[in-house]
Scaffold this motif. Structure first.
Motif, PDB file in Angstrom:
ATOM      1  N   VAL A 131      -6.805  -4.952   7.402  1.00 57.28           N
ATOM      2  CA  VAL A 131      -6.398  -3.603   7.050  1.00 57.28           C
ATOM      3  C   VAL A 131      -7.540  -2.962   6.269  1.00 57.28           C
ATOM      4  N   SER A 132      -8.022  -1.816   6.743  1.00 63.04           N
ATOM      5  CA  SER A 132      -9.032  -1.048   6.017  1.00 63.04           C
ATOM      6  C   SER A 132      -8.312   0.077   5.282  1.00 63.04           C
ATOM      7  N   PHE A 133      -8.697   0.293   4.026  1.00 59.55           N
ATOM      8  CA  PHE A 133      -7.996   1.293   3.231  1.00 59.55           C
ATOM      9  C   PHE A 133      -8.944   2.042   2.306  1.00 59.55           C
ATOM     10  N   ILE A 177      -6.098  -0.464  11.144  1.00 60.26           N
ATOM     11  CA  ILE A 177      -5.513  -1.801  11.237  1.00 60.26           C
ATOM     12  C   ILE A 177      -6.124  -2.457  12.462  1.00 60.26           C
ATOM     13  N   THR A 215      -3.085   5.116  -1.992  1.00 53.09           N
ATOM     14  CA  THR A 215      -3.910   4.451  -0.986  1.00 53.09           C
ATOM     15  C   THR A 215      -3.515   4.900   0.413  1.00 53.09           C
ATOM     16  N   TYR A 253       0.865  -1.167   0.000  1.00 50.32           N
ATOM     17  CA  TYR A 253       0.000   0.000   0.000  1.00 50.32           C
ATOM     18  C   TYR A 253       0.909   1.227   0.000  1.00 50.32           C
ATOM     19  N   ILE A 287      -4.127   3.996   4.496  1.00 54.11           N
ATOM     20  CA  ILE A 287      -4.594   3.015   5.484  1.00 54.11           C
ATOM     21  C   ILE A 287      -5.495   3.756   6.468  1.00 54.11           C
ATOM     22  N   ASP A 308       5.186  -2.539   8.528  1.00 53.46           N
ATOM     23  CA  ASP A 308       4.982  -1.120   8.284  1.00 53.46           C
ATOM     24  C   ASP A 308       6.342  -0.500   7.971  1.00 53.46           C
TER      25      ASP A 308
END
Length: 126
Positions: A104-106, A97, A92, A22, A94, A124
Protein backbone atom coordinates in the motif's frame (compact mmCIF):
# COMPACT_ATOMS: atom_id res chain seq x y z
CA UNK A 1 -16.79 1.32 13.26
CA UNK A 2 -16.63 -1.79 11.06
CA UNK A 3 -12.87 -1.38 10.62
CA UNK A 4 -12.37 -1.11 14.38
CA UNK A 5 -14.50 -4.20 15.01
CA UNK A 6 -12.60 -6.15 12.36
CA UNK A 7 -9.24 -5.05 13.79
CA UNK A 8 -10.16 -6.06 17.34
CA UNK A 9 -11.56 -9.38 16.16
CA UNK A 10 -8.33 -10.04 14.25
CA UNK A 11 -6.23 -9.31 17.34
CA UNK A 12 -8.45 -11.58 19.45
CA UNK A 13 -7.76 -14.43 17.02
CA UNK A 14 -4.12 -13.53 16.27
CA UNK A 15 -2.58 -11.40 19.05
CA UNK A 16 0.68 -11.04 17.11
CA UNK A 17 -1.07 -9.49 14.07
CA UNK A 18 0.11 -6.06 12.97
CA UNK A 19 -2.86 -3.80 12.34
CA UNK A 20 -2.73 -0.46 10.51
CA UNK A 21 -5.79 1.71 9.93
CA UNK A 22 -5.52 4.45 7.31
CA UNK A 23 -8.04 7.28 7.47
CA UNK A 24 -8.41 10.69 5.88
CA UNK A 25 -9.88 11.96 9.15
CA UNK A 26 -7.82 13.94 11.65
CA UNK A 27 -9.19 11.92 14.54
CA UNK A 28 -10.87 8.52 14.88
CA UNK A 29 -14.40 8.83 16.22
CA UNK A 30 -14.80 12.46 15.23
CA UNK A 31 -14.55 12.47 11.43
CA UNK A 32 -14.45 15.47 9.12
CA UNK A 33 -17.90 14.49 7.83
CA UNK A 34 -20.29 14.43 10.80
CA UNK A 35 -21.51 11.04 11.98
CA UNK A 36 -25.16 10.51 11.10
CA UNK A 37 -25.66 7.18 12.89
CA UNK A 38 -27.45 7.52 16.21
CA UNK A 39 -26.63 4.90 18.78
CA UNK A 40 -28.05 3.85 22.15
CA UNK A 41 -25.02 2.63 24.10
CA UNK A 42 -27.06 0.49 26.52
CA UNK A 43 -28.33 -1.50 23.52
CA UNK A 44 -24.95 -2.21 21.91
CA UNK A 45 -22.44 -2.49 24.75
CA UNK A 46 -23.45 -6.03 25.73
CA UNK A 47 -22.48 -7.25 22.26
CA UNK A 48 -19.03 -5.63 22.33
CA UNK A 49 -16.26 -7.48 24.21
CA UNK A 50 -14.92 -5.41 27.11
CA UNK A 51 -11.34 -5.66 25.81
CA UNK A 52 -12.44 -3.76 22.68
CA UNK A 53 -13.15 -0.41 24.34
CA UNK A 54 -11.84 1.93 27.02
CA UNK A 55 -13.88 4.35 29.11
CA UNK A 56 -16.60 6.55 27.67
CA UNK A 57 -17.14 10.01 29.24
CA UNK A 58 -19.70 10.21 32.03
CA UNK A 59 -21.62 12.95 30.21
CA UNK A 60 -22.77 10.55 27.48
CA UNK A 61 -26.25 9.23 28.25
CA UNK A 62 -26.30 5.49 27.60
CA UNK A 63 -30.09 5.36 27.16
CA UNK A 64 -30.75 8.12 24.62
CA UNK A 65 -30.03 7.74 20.88
CA UNK A 66 -27.27 10.13 19.87
CA UNK A 67 -24.53 10.64 17.33
CA UNK A 68 -22.22 11.61 20.21
CA UNK A 69 -22.57 8.11 21.64
CA UNK A 70 -21.57 6.63 18.30
CA UNK A 71 -18.55 8.94 18.04
CA UNK A 72 -17.40 8.26 21.58
CA UNK A 73 -17.74 4.50 21.15
CA UNK A 74 -15.55 4.67 18.03
CA UNK A 75 -13.04 6.84 19.87
CA UNK A 76 -13.03 4.46 22.82
CA UNK A 77 -12.49 1.46 20.55
CA UNK A 78 -9.65 3.26 18.77
CA UNK A 79 -7.94 4.07 22.07
CA UNK A 80 -8.15 0.44 23.10
CA UNK A 81 -6.91 -0.72 19.69
CA UNK A 82 -3.90 1.58 20.00
CA UNK A 83 -3.16 0.12 23.44
CA UNK A 84 -3.25 -3.35 21.85
CA UNK A 85 -0.64 -2.28 19.28
CA UNK A 86 -2.86 -0.99 16.47
CA UNK A 87 -1.35 1.72 14.30
CA UNK A 88 -3.35 4.68 13.00
CA UNK A 89 -2.29 6.83 10.07
CA UNK A 90 -4.50 9.92 10.26
CA UNK A 91 -5.08 12.42 7.46
CA UNK A 92 -3.80 9.76 5.09
CA UNK A 93 -4.72 9.07 1.48
CA UNK A 94 -4.07 5.74 -0.21
CA UNK A 95 -2.22 6.44 -3.45
CA UNK A 96 -1.89 2.91 -4.79
CA UNK A 97 -2.51 -0.71 -3.84
CA UNK A 98 -0.18 -3.16 -5.57
CA UNK A 99 -1.89 -6.51 -5.08
CA UNK A 100 0.92 -8.46 -6.75
CA UNK A 101 3.55 -7.08 -4.35
CA UNK A 102 1.04 -6.76 -1.49
CA UNK A 103 1.95 -3.13 -0.86
CA UNK A 104 0.00 0.00 0.00
CA UNK A 105 1.43 3.38 -1.02
CA UNK A 106 0.16 6.34 0.96
CA UNK A 107 0.54 10.04 1.61
CA UNK A 108 -0.42 11.51 4.94
CA UNK A 109 -0.24 14.43 7.27
CA UNK A 110 0.55 12.56 10.47
CA UNK A 111 3.65 10.87 11.83
CA UNK A 112 4.31 9.15 8.48
CA UNK A 113 3.98 11.80 5.72
CA UNK A 114 4.35 9.17 2.99
CA UNK A 115 5.43 5.59 2.57
CA UNK A 116 4.81 2.06 1.42
CA UNK A 117 3.51 -0.64 3.76
CA UNK A 118 3.51 -4.36 3.06
CA UNK A 119 0.46 -6.38 3.99
CA UNK A 120 -0.65 -9.98 4.29
CA UNK A 121 -4.35 -9.14 4.29
CA UNK A 122 -6.05 -5.94 3.21
CA UNK A 123 -9.62 -4.88 4.04
CA UNK A 124 -11.28 -1.80 2.57
CA UNK A 125 -14.01 -0.27 4.76
CA UNK A 126 -14.71 2.86 2.73
Amino acid sequence: MSALEYAHNTLDKTPSARITLYTEDAEVGFPETPVSEELVLSEVMDSIPSNWYSSIPDGIDWNIPSTSASSWLSKSMAIRLASRGGRFLLRTIILNIDEDRQEVSFRGGGSAPFGVDEYDELQDFR
